[in-house]
Design a protein around this motif. Structure first.
Motif, PDB file in Angstrom:
ATOM      1  N   THR A   1       0.825  -1.217   0.000  1.00 52.91           N
ATOM      2  CA  THR A   1       0.000   0.000   0.000  1.00 52.91           C
ATOM      3  C   THR A   1       0.854   1.259   0.000  1.00 52.91           C
ATOM      4  O   THR A   1       0.343   2.335  -0.266  1.00 52.91           O
ATOM      5  CB  THR A   1      -0.944   0.016   1.216  1.00 52.91           C
ATOM      6  OG1 THR A   1      -0.149  -0.045   2.406  1.00 52.91           O
ATOM      7  CG2 THR A   1      -1.909  -1.144   1.165  1.00 52.91           C
TER       8      THR A   1
ATOM      9  N   THR B   1       3.299   1.714  -2.032  1.00 46.57           N
ATOM     10  CA  THR B   1       3.814   1.876  -3.392  1.00 46.57           C
ATOM     11  C   THR B   1       2.644   2.008  -4.357  1.00 46.57           C
ATOM     12  O   THR B   1       1.485   1.793  -3.997  1.00 46.57           O
ATOM     13  CB  THR B   1       4.664   0.669  -3.835  1.00 46.57           C
ATOM     14  OG1 THR B   1       3.807  -0.450  -4.068  1.00 46.57           O
ATOM     15  CG2 THR B   1       5.709   0.315  -2.795  1.00 46.57           C
ATOM     16  N   SER B   2       2.993   2.319  -5.592  1.00 48.92           N
ATOM     17  CA  SER B   2       1.958   2.382  -6.628  1.00 48.92           C
ATOM     18  C   SER B   2       1.892   1.072  -7.422  1.00 48.92           C
ATOM     19  O   SER B   2       1.274   1.017  -8.478  1.00 48.92           O
ATOM     20  CB  SER B   2       2.245   3.559  -7.575  1.00 48.92           C
ATOM     21  OG  SER B   2       3.528   3.415  -8.143  1.00 48.92           O
TER      22      SER B   2
ATOM     23  N   HIS C   1      -1.935  -4.349  -6.935  1.00 47.34           N
ATOM     24  CA  HIS C   1      -2.149  -5.350  -5.891  1.00 47.34           C
ATOM     25  C   HIS C   1      -2.046  -6.774  -6.423  1.00 47.34           C
ATOM     26  O   HIS C   1      -1.758  -7.691  -5.661  1.00 47.34           O
ATOM     27  CB  HIS C   1      -3.506  -5.140  -5.206  1.00 47.34           C
ATOM     28  CG  HIS C   1      -3.569  -3.884  -4.413  1.00 47.34           C
ATOM     29  ND1 HIS C   1      -2.665  -3.574  -3.428  1.00 47.34           N
ATOM     30  CD2 HIS C   1      -4.427  -2.830  -4.454  1.00 47.34           C
ATOM     31  CE1 HIS C   1      -2.951  -2.403  -2.909  1.00 47.34           C
ATOM     32  NE2 HIS C   1      -4.015  -1.919  -3.513  1.00 47.34           N
TER      33      HIS C   1
ATOM     34  N   THR D   1       9.096   2.856  -2.752  1.00 50.26           N
ATOM     35  CA  THR D   1       8.099   3.861  -2.367  1.00 50.26           C
ATOM     36  C   THR D   1       8.445   5.263  -2.851  1.00 50.26           C
ATOM     37  O   THR D   1       7.637   6.172  -2.733  1.00 50.26           O
ATOM     38  CB  THR D   1       7.953   3.909  -0.830  1.00 50.26           C
ATOM     39  OG1 THR D   1       9.174   4.366  -0.268  1.00 50.26           O
ATOM     40  CG2 THR D   1       7.589   2.551  -0.270  1.00 50.26           C
TER      41      THR D   1
ATOM     42  N   ASP E   1       6.693   7.392  -7.910  1.00 54.86           N
ATOM     43  CA  ASP E   1       5.268   7.091  -8.039  1.00 54.86           C
ATOM     44  C   ASP E   1       4.941   6.597  -9.452  1.00 54.86           C
ATOM     45  O   ASP E   1       4.202   7.238 -10.188  1.00 54.86           O
ATOM     46  CB  ASP E   1       4.441   8.332  -7.703  1.00 54.86           C
ATOM     47  CG  ASP E   1       2.957   8.000  -7.570  1.00 54.86           C
ATOM     48  OD1 ASP E   1       2.647   6.841  -7.247  1.00 54.86           O
ATOM     49  OD2 ASP E   1       2.136   8.910  -7.787  1.00 54.86           O
TER      50      ASP E   1
ATOM     51  N   PRO F   1       3.919   2.813 -11.283  1.00 53.19           N
ATOM     52  CA  PRO F   1       3.634   1.396 -11.038  1.00 53.19           C
ATOM     53  C   PRO F   1       4.724   0.457 -11.560  1.00 53.19           C
ATOM     54  O   PRO F   1       5.064  -0.514 -10.882  1.00 53.19           O
ATOM     55  CB  PRO F   1       2.308   1.166 -11.758  1.00 53.19           C
ATOM     56  CG  PRO F   1       1.659   2.506 -11.783  1.00 53.19           C
ATOM     57  CD  PRO F   1       2.780   3.493 -11.921  1.00 53.19           C
TER      58      PRO F   1
ATOM     59  N   ALA G   1       7.698   0.561  -9.116  1.00 57.03           N
ATOM     60  CA  ALA G   1       7.365  -0.134  -7.870  1.00 57.03           C
ATOM     61  C   ALA G   1       7.368  -1.649  -8.082  1.00 57.03           C
ATOM     62  O   ALA G   1       7.894  -2.399  -7.254  1.00 57.03           O
ATOM     63  CB  ALA G   1       6.010   0.333  -7.353  1.00 57.03           C
TER      64      ALA G   1
END
Length: 173
Positions: A2, A4-5, A8, A61, A64, A66, A69
């Motif tokens: 949560t 990081t971008s 899930h 982190t 930003d 995805p 990350a």
């Protein structure tokens, strides 16, 4: 995840990555504990794996994006899995080889106790790293790396092909 971008959906893939790495490399990594000197020397790569894992997890982190990350989390999972496998091999070899013949049971008992402490303190350390954030992960990796360096310093090469530790006096009453 949560912090990081990263998507899930990466979480189960990281678990699969961990399992695949262990299945593929646990036995080949046994060579790092094949001899006492190899185990002692392998403490440096172990320290590097811990430090890299903590640093990359902290970096996950910072940006930003995805993709960034996801890449850093895959690298962190890989580094910590490698560290886990190296640690298992090295710690077992050193616990067996450093034990004097008359105290092997005591040394293996301490090795088992250390594992129990790791299982108890590990979740607390990870929770603290999560709570602190990126510096927590960096601190955790650096702390584990420092312990590897200290262990390498404490396990001495006697020069005659054997390793030793400083003698310890234990009371028997």
């Amino acid at each position: 995840m949560t912090a990081t971008s990263a998507p899930h959906q990466l979480v189960p893939l990281l678990l699969v990555l961990n399992n695949l790495l262990v299945v593929l490399f646990q036995v080949p990594f046994a060579r790092f504990g094949a001899t006492p000197h190899t185990a002692r020397t392998s403490l440096w790569p172990l320290a590097c794996a811990f430090l890299l894992g903590g640093a990359v997890l902290a970096a996950s982190t910072v940006v930003d994006a995805p993709w960034f990350a996801a890449v850093t989390l895959v690298l962190a999972a890989t580094a910590f899995t490698v560290a886990e496998m190296l640690h298992a091999t090295i710690s077992w070899e050193l616990s067996v080889v450093l034990a004097p013949p008359t105290a092997q049971g005591a040394y293996l008992g301490v090795h088992g106790l250390a594992q129990a402490v790791q299982r108890s303190a590990g979740p607390l350390a990870v929770t603290a790293a999560i709570a602190v954030g990126p510096l927590g992960w960096l601190g955790l990796g650096a702390g584990l790396a420092a312990m590897c360096g200290a262990q390498r310093h404490l396990v001495r090469d006697r020069g005659d092909g054997a390793l030793s530790v400083a003698p310890v006096t234990v009371s028997e009453h």
